[in-house]
Design a protein around this motif. Structure first.
Motif, short mmCIF file in Angstrom:
data_model
loop_
_atom_site.label_atom_id
_atom_site.label_comp_id
_atom_site.label_asym_id
_atom_site.label_seq_id
_atom_site.Cartn_x
_atom_site.Cartn_y
_atom_site.Cartn_z
N ALA A 73 0.83 -1.21 0.00
CA ALA A 73 0.00 0.00 0.00
C ALA A 73 0.86 1.26 0.00
O ALA A 73 1.87 1.35 0.70
N VAL A 74 0.45 2.22 -0.79
CA VAL A 74 1.09 3.54 -0.81
C VAL A 74 0.24 4.48 0.04
O VAL A 74 -0.97 4.59 -0.16
N LEU A 75 0.87 5.13 1.01
CA LEU A 75 0.14 6.03 1.91
C LEU A 75 0.83 7.38 1.90
O LEU A 75 2.03 7.48 2.19
N GLU A 76 0.09 8.42 1.54
CA GLU A 76 0.66 9.77 1.49
C GLU A 76 -0.17 10.69 2.37
O GLU A 76 -1.37 10.86 2.18
N VAL A 77 0.52 11.28 3.35
CA VAL A 77 -0.14 12.09 4.38
C VAL A 77 0.33 13.54 4.25
O VAL A 77 1.54 13.80 4.25
N ALA A 78 -0.60 14.46 4.15
CA ALA A 78 -0.27 15.89 4.06
C ALA A 78 -0.36 16.52 5.45
O ALA A 78 -1.37 16.36 6.14
N VAL A 79 0.70 17.21 5.85
CA VAL A 79 0.74 17.88 7.15
C VAL A 79 0.92 19.37 6.90
O VAL A 79 1.91 19.80 6.31
N ILE A 80 -0.05 20.15 7.36
CA ILE A 80 -0.08 21.60 7.08
C ILE A 80 -0.05 22.38 8.38
O ILE A 80 -0.77 22.05 9.33
N GLY A 81 0.77 23.40 8.45
CA GLY A 81 0.80 24.24 9.64
C GLY A 81 1.76 25.39 9.46
O GLY A 81 2.69 25.34 8.65
N GLN A 82 1.53 26.46 10.21
CA GLN A 82 2.42 27.62 10.14
C GLN A 82 3.74 27.32 10.84
O GLN A 82 3.88 26.33 11.54
N SER A 83 4.72 28.20 10.65
CA SER A 83 6.02 28.02 11.25
C SER A 83 5.91 28.01 12.78
O SER A 83 5.12 28.74 13.37
N GLY A 84 6.68 27.11 13.40
CA GLY A 84 6.73 27.05 14.85
C GLY A 84 5.57 26.32 15.50
O GLY A 84 5.44 26.33 16.73
N THR A 85 4.71 25.67 14.72
CA THR A 85 3.54 24.99 15.31
C THR A 85 3.83 23.55 15.71
O THR A 85 2.97 22.90 16.32
N GLY A 86 5.01 23.04 15.36
CA GLY A 86 5.31 21.65 15.67
C GLY A 86 5.03 20.70 14.54
O GLY A 86 4.97 19.48 14.74
N LYS A 87 4.88 21.25 13.34
CA LYS A 87 4.56 20.44 12.17
C LYS A 87 5.67 19.42 11.87
O LYS A 87 5.42 18.22 11.72
N SER A 88 6.91 19.89 11.81
CA SER A 88 8.03 19.00 11.52
C SER A 88 8.25 18.00 12.65
O SER A 88 8.60 16.84 12.41
N SER A 89 8.06 18.44 13.89
CA SER A 89 8.22 17.52 15.03
C SER A 89 7.18 16.41 14.96
O SER A 89 7.47 15.25 15.30
N PHE A 90 5.98 16.74 14.53
CA PHE A 90 4.92 15.75 14.38
C PHE A 90 5.30 14.72 13.33
O PHE A 90 5.14 13.50 13.53
N ILE A 91 5.83 15.18 12.21
CA ILE A 91 6.26 14.28 11.14
C ILE A 91 7.38 13.37 11.63
O ILE A 91 7.37 12.15 11.40
N ASN A 92 8.35 13.94 12.33
CA ASN A 92 9.46 13.13 12.85
C ASN A 92 8.97 12.07 13.83
O ASN A 92 9.46 10.94 13.84
N ALA A 93 8.00 12.45 14.68
CA ALA A 93 7.48 11.51 15.67
C ALA A 93 6.81 10.32 15.00
O ALA A 93 7.02 9.16 15.39
N LEU A 94 6.02 10.57 13.96
CA LEU A 94 5.36 9.48 13.26
C LEU A 94 6.34 8.62 12.47
O LEU A 94 6.08 7.44 12.22
N ARG A 95 7.46 9.20 12.10
CA ARG A 95 8.49 8.43 11.38
C ARG A 95 9.46 7.75 12.34
O ARG A 95 10.38 7.06 11.92
N GLY A 96 9.26 7.96 13.64
CA GLY A 96 10.11 7.32 14.63
C GLY A 96 11.52 7.86 14.66
O GLY A 96 12.47 7.15 15.00
N LEU A 97 11.69 9.14 14.31
CA LEU A 97 13.01 9.75 14.24
C LEU A 97 13.15 10.90 15.24
O LEU A 97 12.22 11.66 15.47
N GLY A 98 14.34 11.03 15.81
CA GLY A 98 14.66 12.19 16.62
C GLY A 98 14.96 13.39 15.73
O GLY A 98 15.24 13.23 14.53
N HIS A 99 14.93 14.58 16.29
CA HIS A 99 15.11 15.79 15.48
C HIS A 99 16.52 15.92 14.92
O HIS A 99 16.74 16.64 13.95
#
Length: 420
Positions: A73-99
């Motif tokens: 299965a191909v799964l593509e998730v769009a994450v939208i947010g302004q700067s400083g909202t934790g958007k990238s941190s959220f993506i990293n958490a779901l990918r199981g990666l530290g910053h």
């Protein structure tokens, strides 16, 4: 042995396929998690019809197609947010990666995403999280935004804010809804809000009251901007086990198609016993389907020699389960480093690492069983079907239970360190 598989073996040998077809759907409904299963309604109907007709070849092929669809299965998730909202941190958490990991999404307080940026999951390359420009950027226009980012490619949208959701967020949500896609509002940095509130009001501070205030504030603001019955999920990117992340998991799983639901369940992090059990539930469903497929295949003479579950396939199965639950070699090394413990000590506590100790059996009974298996495989029929279904069901279940126990053991150790 599973009740339906036992009935399948008995019914197939007696050509009682009408009864099997009658029992199939009710039994399947008891297997799947509350978030749903991996078989689509069309596939369930197809298997039911094939059982009614006694067409075991069709049963086998439809199950295999469903399993292949889930695995690829191909799964593509769009994450939208302004700067400083934790958007990238959220993506990293779901990918199981530290910053600080090499492949992590950039984290910062300035706008780091001026165009859409893909981030593959490190274990599942067909799962991609897209970091999209926030609605607060100067060139945001609700009427053209979705077309510019290629909205048709995404399975769902996560709209993130660390304070209140803006009018632009609400306008975008409406556009996403009009396009027939799912969207979810995620309020990040809740742990920081609680910390600040407790420091400001140490005497009157009430955690649940503050959480409800945050939720009410977001809901009220979105309703004012025209969003009806908004669903808000409060999370901490640094501790996914807190607040609403488990509820977000369950909601996403329920609303994804079956094959993508299975893929998403596998990539979810081990944040609690409940999350581990949820993943186990999906894999138990797959084991049931694998055993049923094996039973159907093994009725055909010689087919077991081509599609049997022998040692190479068993070893790969165990490796897959270890990977699903974060017990692959690289993950174990990272856990040992976080725990500050020697790698050899951590490995010594795990039962899932030594494949041969789990499968080796030199007893006379085992040798006789192996000979009988080969003999029956030549003829096919109910005896071969029973042997292969039993082997697939019990061996996979054995591996799964051992890996789950080890995953929970390491989770306990990690929780102890975090508390300290």
């Amino acid at each position: 042995m599973d009740q339906f598989i036992s009935a399948f073996l008995r019914g197939a040998s007696e050509n009682n396929f009408q009864q099997l077809a009658k029992e199939f759907l009710p039994h399947y409904s008891t297997l799947i998690s509350k978030a749903g299963g991996m078989l689509s309604p069309e596939t369930l109907t197809g298997i039911h019809k094939a059982l009614q007709e006694g067409n075991l070849s069709d049963v086998m092929s439809q199950i295999q197609e469903a399993i292949s669809a889930a695995e690829n299965a191909v799964l593509e998730v769009a994450v939208i947010g302004q700067s400083g909202t934790g958007k990238s941190s959220f993506i990293n958490a779901l990918r199981g990666l530290g910053h600080e990991a090499e492949e992590s999404a950039d984290v910062g307080t300035v706008e780091t995403t001026m165009c859409k940026t893909p981030y593959q999951h490190p274990k599942y390359p067909k799962v991609i999280f897209w970091d999209l420009p926030g609605t607060g950027t100067p060139n945001f226009h609700a009427d053209t935004y979705l077309d510019k980012v290629g909205f048709a490619n995404y399975d769902f949208f996560i709209i993130i804010s660390s304070s209140r959701f803006s009018l632009n967020d609400a306008l975008l949500a409406q556009k996403i809804k009009d396009a027939g896609k799912k969207f979810y509002f995620v309020r990040t940095k809740v742990d920081s809000d609680l910390y600040n509130e407790q420091n400001a009001k140490p005497i009157t501070f009430q955690k649940q009251k503050v959480l409800q205030q945050i939720r009410d504030y977001c809901v009220t603001n979105l309703i004012k901007t025209g969003v009806t019955e908004p669903r808000i999920f409060l999370i901490s990117n640094f501790d996914l086990g807190m607040f609403d992340f488990p509820k977000l998991e369950e909601t996403l799983l329920k609303e994804l198609p079956g094959h993508k639901r299975h893929m998403f369940a596998l990539l979810l992090p081990n944040i609690s016993d409940a999350s581990i059990e949820l993943k186990k539930h999906f894999l138990r469903e797959k084991i049931w389907l694998e055993a049923l497929k094996s039973a159907a295949v093994s009725f055909i003479p010689f087919m077991t020699f081509f599609k049997g579950f022998d040692f190479p396939e068993q070893e790969q199965c165990l490796k897959d389960y270890r990977s699903y639950f974060g017990l692959d070699d690289q993950s174990i090394e990272e856990i040992a480093e976080k725990l500050g413990a020697p790698l050899a000590d951590i490995k010594g506590e795990l039962k899932c690492l030594d494949f041969w100790s789990l499968v080796k059996d030199n007893s006379i009974i085992a040798q006789a069983t192996s000979a009988a298996e080969a003999f029956c495989a030549v003829k096919g029929g109910p005896e071969s079907s029973a042997i292969q279904a039993l082997k697939v069901y019990y061996r996979r279940t054995q591996f799964l239970n051992i890996v789950v126990d080890d995953a929970k053991h390491l989770l306990r150790k990690m929780e102890t360190v975090n508390v300290a």
